[in-house]
Design an enzyme around this catalytic site. Structure first.
Site, PDB file in Angstrom:
ATOM      1  N   ASP A 147       0.863  -1.181   0.000  1.00  0.00           N
ATOM      2  CA  ASP A 147       0.000   0.000   0.000  1.00  0.00           C
ATOM      3  C   ASP A 147       0.902   1.234   0.000  1.00  0.00           C
ATOM      4  OD1 ASP A 147      -1.718   2.099   0.585  1.00  0.00           O
ATOM      5  OD2 ASP A 147      -2.909   0.955   2.027  1.00  0.00           O
ATOM      6  N   HIS A 148       0.865   1.993  -1.086  1.00  0.00           N
ATOM      7  CA  HIS A 148       1.769   3.133  -1.214  1.00  0.00           C
ATOM      8  C   HIS A 148       1.454   4.254  -0.226  1.00  0.00           C
ATOM      9  CE1 HIS A 148       5.090   4.867  -3.253  1.00  0.00           C
ATOM     10  NE2 HIS A 148       4.896   4.263  -4.407  1.00  0.00           N
ATOM     11  N   ARG A 149       0.325   4.166   0.464  1.00  0.00           N
ATOM     12  CA  ARG A 149       0.010   5.173   1.474  1.00  0.00           C
ATOM     13  C   ARG A 149       0.846   4.995   2.736  1.00  0.00           C
ATOM     14  NH1 ARG A 149      -6.314   4.111   1.985  1.00  0.00           N
ATOM     15  NH2 ARG A 149      -5.415   2.001   2.099  1.00  0.00           N
TER      16      ARG A 149
END
Length: 464
Positions: free
Chosen positions: A434-436
């Site tokens: 998850d790039h968040r």
């Protein structure tokens, strides 16, 4: 004098609201003991055998195999107080609720019939809607439904009949399984008062709303049928309902793809030393150590270094929640679809303990005996798709987790080892994240550490 008690589908936990009848374990007329399993159901999490809290003679069953029932819907009625085969027929007495608060019908008045094994549970009089046994009286809603007088002549052993497609009443409360169904109906513009429910006593299920919305969105049929199927470019095909485990997987994957901005990085690693280390462990005696357990042990060590990947995102609070424990999920393919059992507290387990737990959960997945608790609460997933004979993949993250490590097949390949070309055991590792929760540097660092441990297992000694 026997008392007829109604047993309803209990709350199976984990927020589950419905279950599908897979197999009845008793017939009408059978004598059951207290806590004896009477039906096998499939929820969105697992297959479960449901025990009956009453002992006596089964007088009626509600729902055929394949029927989906909401939590709180009647499952069967039991005549308590007599165990002989001469139990009263279902058509002779009304299905009593657990509270037994309804008065008995007066002499000469036809009683409401109990449903047969193929019945949907419809009858005349007041019907409790949508709540399990023991729910507070203030939470129960009663819906007045009239059934044809001929229904009172239906015996428990009668052949299953189709549910009448009666429309919902024009006034009064509409029987709906949950507020989520009402919300879905509003979003899709479905009028619940014009919608016949397929649940017990006309209870409107999520599937009813989705079918109505799909029918409304479908184009109007042509005035004349197309004579050549090739001209339409389509075929009727087989329709498979998305429900149970398959439906839950579809919902979760769709949500993950919709909510999580994922990215994937991958690397090839020389697994020759890891395979040799495993062979040495197993040659030393004692329980055998699985390759999956060694990979899980490597993952827990990597997550200790990169805790960002053992987290979840609270979208409401706009916060990243880093989790203290590693509950390791692993993908397992079954006849009913893909499931992800969870090994609790994987970070505290040895390779031997991990091997035993993976084996237990894999067998439970194969036999369909996983519990809802076995399938929830994961914080990181290990996906060994190499068992399918493939080298790489970009999997969808198991929502609401933040990352998944994929492991391809381990195969001999030409590899430069110590400056010379050699045949080595090579595996492709991929990390979908998850790039968040992190950027590529953190994800790359995690994956590189995992690859280093695969290539040089001695690296793990630093964390033991």
């Amino acid at each position: 004098m026997a008392q007829v008690l109604e047993f309803k589908l209990p709350d199976l936990g984990e927020g589950l609201t419905e279950a599908e009848i897979v197999r009845w374990l008793v017939d009408v007329g059978d004598v059951v003991a207290i806590d004896q399993p009477v039906v096998e159901v499939e929820t969105a999490k697992a297959m479960v055998e449901v025990p009956c809290p009453y002992g006596g003679v089964v007088t009626a069953r509600f729902g055929e195999e394949g029927t989906e029932l909401p939590v709180g819907a009647p499952l069967l009625t039991v005549a308590v107080g007599e165990t002989s085969a001469s139990a009263p027929p279902a058509s002779a007495s009304a299905p009593a609720s657990a509270s037994a608060s309804a008065p008995a019908p007066a002499s000469g008045t036809a009683a409401a019939p109990a449903a047969s094994s193929g019945s949907s549970g419809e009858g005349s009089g007041n019907v409790l809607v949508g709540y399990g046994t023991g729910a507070p009286a203030a939470r129960r809603r009663r819906v007045r439904r009239e059934s044809p007088a001929a229904a009172s002549a239906v015996a428990p052993a009668a052949a299953p009949t189709a549910r009448p497609a009666a429309a919902a009443p024009s006034d009064g409360p509409v029987p709906v399984i949950s507020p989520l169904v009402r919300k879905l109906a509003r979003e899709k513009g479905v009028d619940l008062r014009q919608l016949p429910g397929s649940g017990p006593d006309g209870l409107i299920l999520r599937a009813d709303v989705e079918r109505a919305a799909a029918a409304a969105a479908a184009p109007a049929p042509a005035a004349a049928p197309v004579t050549a199927p090739a001209a339409a470019g389509q075929h009727a095909g087989e329709r498979v309902p998305l429900r149970g485990v398959r439906g839950a997987v579809a919902d979760k994957l769709s949500r993950s793809r919709h909510e999580i901005p994922d990215a994937t990085c991958w690397v090839d690693a020389d697994a020759t030393e890891l395979m040799a280390a495993r062979a040495a462990m197993n040659a030393a005696g004692g329980p055998k150590i699985s390759l999956l357990a060694l990979l899980a042990r490597i993952c827990t060590a990597a997550l200790a270094r990169y805790p960002e990947l053992n987290s979840t995102v609270d979208t409401v609070a706009r916060e990243i929640v880093r989790l203290p424990a590693v509950h390791m999920g692993f993908a397992a393919q079954t006849d009913r679809g893909l499931v992800v059992p969870v090994v609790r507290d994987a970070h505290t387990r040895t390779a031997e303990s991990l091997t035993a737990e993976f084996a237990r959960l894999t067998e439970a997945a194969r036999t369909g005996t996983l519990t809802p608790a076995d399938l929830t609460g994961g914080t990181f997933t290990l996906n060994n798709y190499g068992v399918f004979g493939v080298d790489g993949s970009t999997p969808i993250i198991n929502h609401p987790e933040a990352a998944m490590l994929g492991v391809g097949r381990i195969v001999p390949k030409p590899w430069v080892h110590q400056g010379e070309l050699a045949v080595r055991q090579v595996v492709q590792l991929s990390l979908t994240f998850d790039h968040r929760v992190c950027d590529g540097g953190t994800a790359g660092g995690f994956l590189r550490y995992v690859a280093d441990c695969v290539e040089h297992p001695a690296v793990l000694l630093r964390t033991l």
